[in-house]
Scaffold this motif. Structure first.
Motif, PDB file in Angstrom:
ATOM      1  N   GLN A 132       0.812  -1.231   0.000  1.00 55.23           N
ATOM      2  CA  GLN A 132       0.000   0.000   0.000  1.00 55.23           C
ATOM      3  C   GLN A 132       0.839   1.272   0.000  1.00 55.23           C
ATOM      4  N   ILE A 136      -0.832   4.756  -1.492  1.00 52.61           N
ATOM      5  CA  ILE A 136      -1.124   5.814  -0.517  1.00 52.61           C
ATOM      6  C   ILE A 136      -0.406   7.119  -0.895  1.00 52.61           C
ATOM      7  N   GLY A 167      -4.951   9.355   2.323  1.00 53.09           N
ATOM      8  CA  GLY A 167      -4.598   8.051   2.876  1.00 53.09           C
ATOM      9  C   GLY A 167      -4.272   8.129   4.356  1.00 53.09           C
ATOM     10  N   ALA A 168      -3.505   9.159   4.727  1.00 52.22           N
ATOM     11  CA  ALA A 168      -3.162   9.344   6.139  1.00 52.22           C
ATOM     12  C   ALA A 168      -4.410   9.633   6.971  1.00 52.22           C
ATOM     13  N   ALA A 170      -7.518   8.646   6.260  1.00 55.98           N
ATOM     14  CA  ALA A 170      -8.281   7.395   6.357  1.00 55.98           C
ATOM     15  C   ALA A 170      -7.675   6.474   7.406  1.00 55.98           C
ATOM     16  N   LEU A 171      -6.348   6.390   7.425  1.00 54.72           N
ATOM     17  CA  LEU A 171      -5.669   5.549   8.419  1.00 54.72           C
ATOM     18  C   LEU A 171      -5.918   6.074   9.830  1.00 54.72           C
ATOM     19  N   GLY A 195     -13.225  10.123   3.823  1.00 50.98           N
ATOM     20  CA  GLY A 195     -12.142  10.289   2.846  1.00 50.98           C
ATOM     21  C   GLY A 195     -12.673  10.542   1.445  1.00 50.98           C
ATOM     22  N   ALA A 330      -6.161   5.910  -2.554  1.00 51.79           N
ATOM     23  CA  ALA A 330      -5.390   6.253  -1.357  1.00 51.79           C
ATOM     24  C   ALA A 330      -6.203   6.003  -0.084  1.00 51.79           C
ATOM     25  N   VAL A 331      -7.510   6.242  -0.148  1.00 53.30           N
ATOM     26  CA  VAL A 331      -8.367   5.997   1.019  1.00 53.30           C
ATOM     27  C   VAL A 331      -8.421   4.498   1.321  1.00 53.30           C
ATOM     28  N   GLY A 334      -5.189   3.482   2.892  1.00 52.45           N
ATOM     29  CA  GLY A 334      -5.120   3.803   4.316  1.00 52.45           C
ATOM     30  C   GLY A 334      -5.860   2.776   5.164  1.00 52.45           C
ATOM     31  N   VAL A 337      -3.762  -0.388   5.288  1.00 53.29           N
ATOM     32  CA  VAL A 337      -2.638  -0.284   6.226  1.00 53.29           C
ATOM     33  C   VAL A 337      -3.114  -0.621   7.631  1.00 53.29           C
ATOM     34  N   LYS A 338      -4.310  -0.159   7.990  1.00 44.91           N
ATOM     35  CA  LYS A 338      -4.901  -0.520   9.290  1.00 44.91           C
ATOM     36  C   LYS A 338      -5.117  -2.033   9.379  1.00 44.91           C
TER      37      LYS A 338
END
Length: 545
Positions: A132, A136, A167-168, A170-171, A195, A330-331, A334, A337-338
């Motif tokens: 990702q 992202i 992305g950040a 959303a994370l 997002g 990107a959303v 994010g 990544v979670k």
């Protein structure tokens, strides 16, 4: 197939909530697999419905998971996006899982050592995060871990800061969404909605684009000889990984509901779900821990909750898929990544320094192989090394028991006979199942511990319930060494199983005497030491047979 309606209200609530949670994850995992967001939804619907209907864990929610998507993404890259072969692999994986359930493999999957499970799950989490990093930052990075890492410098030199910010965000929302709001809107769904809405007000960023809606088309299995091995290998990896992932989630469900799942039935349900998913263009899935926990906490108790979760997603596919066209990559990155962070085994990593170093080293090795080689190699190497370490540990315990040659006995009669023997009797008292792990050192330790001047060697097998061929061959070496040194050999205390192994490997007359008890062997030893000719001693059992 009987369905329990006694917990209807809780099952409806749990299933609807789990369906809402599953929506963004299904979309994101579908994109990550390379097969697209709709394939993620189809997979969530098919696996979720049929695994619930035929499975053995009533409250479990199944669907696309990170570990399965990692394999599918690698297969997508290897097959250059040939979707028909990928769906064939998914169908075969489902068939393999049904076979696993029929032959009872479920009970053995639980025997995989925890450091191995921890290593490959953490490795999968790391792979998801690595894959990702490009999206992202607003880039479509190459498939595979190595490709994504190699592309990273190029992505860093040309960052799309709008995509990175989305992305950040959303994370951050997925990580920090308040629990009191989570009762109404789950964190991943909130991240997806917020997002996407913000992206509509900003500069252009890469989005999913038009998503077909409606019912799926049929994808029958295809055969291509040049890719047959690759497809079979991927199918087997998917089947094993999905089985492990599902049964681990089943254990979580058991702990929460104080019930016990049926592991082989669960594998059959997962297999049917994956086979149907492949037939209708869905990605492979497994038991999903987070969605299962959400379902149980929301009141889901029976298989009806898993089926309701799938019906919620069916409604999305039939009517709401156009709304997903504007979701930024990107959303979804994010949110993924979670997902990756949740898969990493932080609980063990935080405690690893307090445990055995070997176990932590094994976990790191499996982690590295998972990230940089492949999952099947990682699990295979991990299981083999863990098994060898366990065999070595048991062998050391068996050898330690062997070295503890008794100079004194707690049995007064045995002690009296030992004293009459004037130190000329050696007793080797074995304990526990005598296995191949101890066999290599067995003869060496006996030779090392035979007392100088001894005339009789007694092998006491009264505490050995079983013996394998390797141990029998080691005993044969001890017998040969004893006879070569001119000592008498007595064997005592063998059960029928141990006798059968020795007779099969060594022959029916390995010892000078075979006695039923250690007392009897000691009595004969003392008589020989005191001058009674061996020929005048009666042999209660002329042979082992």
């Amino acid at each position: 197939m009987k369905i329990d309606f006694s917990h209807l209200r809780g099952d409806l609530t749990g299933g609807i909530t789990a369906g809402v949670v599953a929506l963004p994850l299904a979309l994101a995992l579908g994109v990550a697999s390379g097969l697209g967001p709709l394939a993620g939804l189809y997979g969530a619907i098919a696996v979720g419905f049929f695994a619930a209907l035929f499975g053995g864990t009533p409250s479990q929610i199944s669907g696309p998971t990170g570990p399965m998507v990692v394999v599918l993404a690698g297969l997508f890259a290897s097959l250059s996006g040939n979707v028909e072969l990928i769906f064939t692999a998914i169908i075969l994986a489902g068939i393999f899982q049904v076979i696993f359930g029929i032959i009872g493999v479920g009970q053995y999957i639980r025997l995989v050592p925890y450091p191995v499970i921890s290593g490959f799950m953490t490795g999968i989490g790391a792979i998801i995060i690595i894959l990702q990093l490009g999206p992202i930052m607003g880039h479509d990075s190459p498939g595979g871990t190595i490709g994504a890492l190699s592309y990273l410098p190029q992505a860093l030199s040309n960052i799309n800061f709008v995509a990175l910010g989305l992305g950040a965000l959303a994370l951050l929302i997925a990580l920090k969404w308040p629990a009191k709001f989570g009762k109404y809107i789950p964190g991943p769904l909130a991240a997806l909605i917020i997002g996407t809405l913000i992206s509509l007000l900003l500069a252009e960023v890469p989005v999913l684009g038009a998503i077909p809606s409606g019912l799926p088309s049929l994808h029958l299995p295809v055969y291509e000889q040049s890719q047959a091995f690759l497809v079979l290998e991927a199918a087997f990896i998917l089947a094993v990984l999905g089985a492990i992932d599902s049964l681990l989630t089943s254990l979580v469900a058991d702990n929460m509901t104080r019930t016990r799942h049926e592991s082989n039935k669960e594998l059959i349900g997962q297999g049917v779900g994956n086979a149907v998913a492949g037939l209708f263009g869905g990605i492979a899935g497994a038991g999903a821990t987070m969605r299962t926990v959400v379902n149980i906490r929301s009141g889901g108790k029976t298989k009806l909750s898993g089926m309701v979760h799938s019906l919620v997603l069916v409604a999305v596919v039939l009517g709401l898929s156009p709304l997903a066209a504007n979701i930024p990559h990107a959303v979804l990155a994010g949110i993924l990544v979670k997902v990756g962070l949740d898969i990493v085994d932080w609980r063990y990593i935080k405690r690893a320094h307090n445990g055995p170093r070997w176990d932590f080293a094994l976990m790191i090795l499996v982690l590295g192989l998972t990230v940089f080689v492949d999952l099947i190699t990682a699990v295979g190497v991990g299981v083999v090394l863990a098994a060898l370490a366990y065999v070595r540990q048991i062998a050391q315990l068996q050898i330690a028991q062997l070295k503890a040659i008794p100079k004194f006995s707690s049995n007064p009669e045995e002690q009296a006979l030992l004293e009459k023997g004037h130190g000329k009797v050696n007793i080797f008292n074995f304990a526990g199942p005598l296995s191949f792990g101890a066999a290599a050192d067995l003869g060496h330790h006996v030779r090392q511990n035979v007392k100088p001047g001894s005339e009789v060697l007694i092998l006491d097998f009264s505490r050995i319930p079983a013996m394998d061929v390797s141990a029998a061959m080691a005993v044969d070496t001890i017998i040969a060494d004893t006879k070569a040194s001119g000592k008498l050999l007595y064997i005592c205390g063998m059960n029928a199983e141990v006798k059968d192994v020795l007779v099969a490997i060594i022959g029916d007359k390995p010892a000078d005497f075979e006695c039923d008890t250690l007392i009897e062997a000691l009595e004969k030893s003392v008589l020989v030491i005191e001058g009674t000719p061996q020929s005048k001693l009666t042999q209660p059992s002329d042979a082992l047979s």
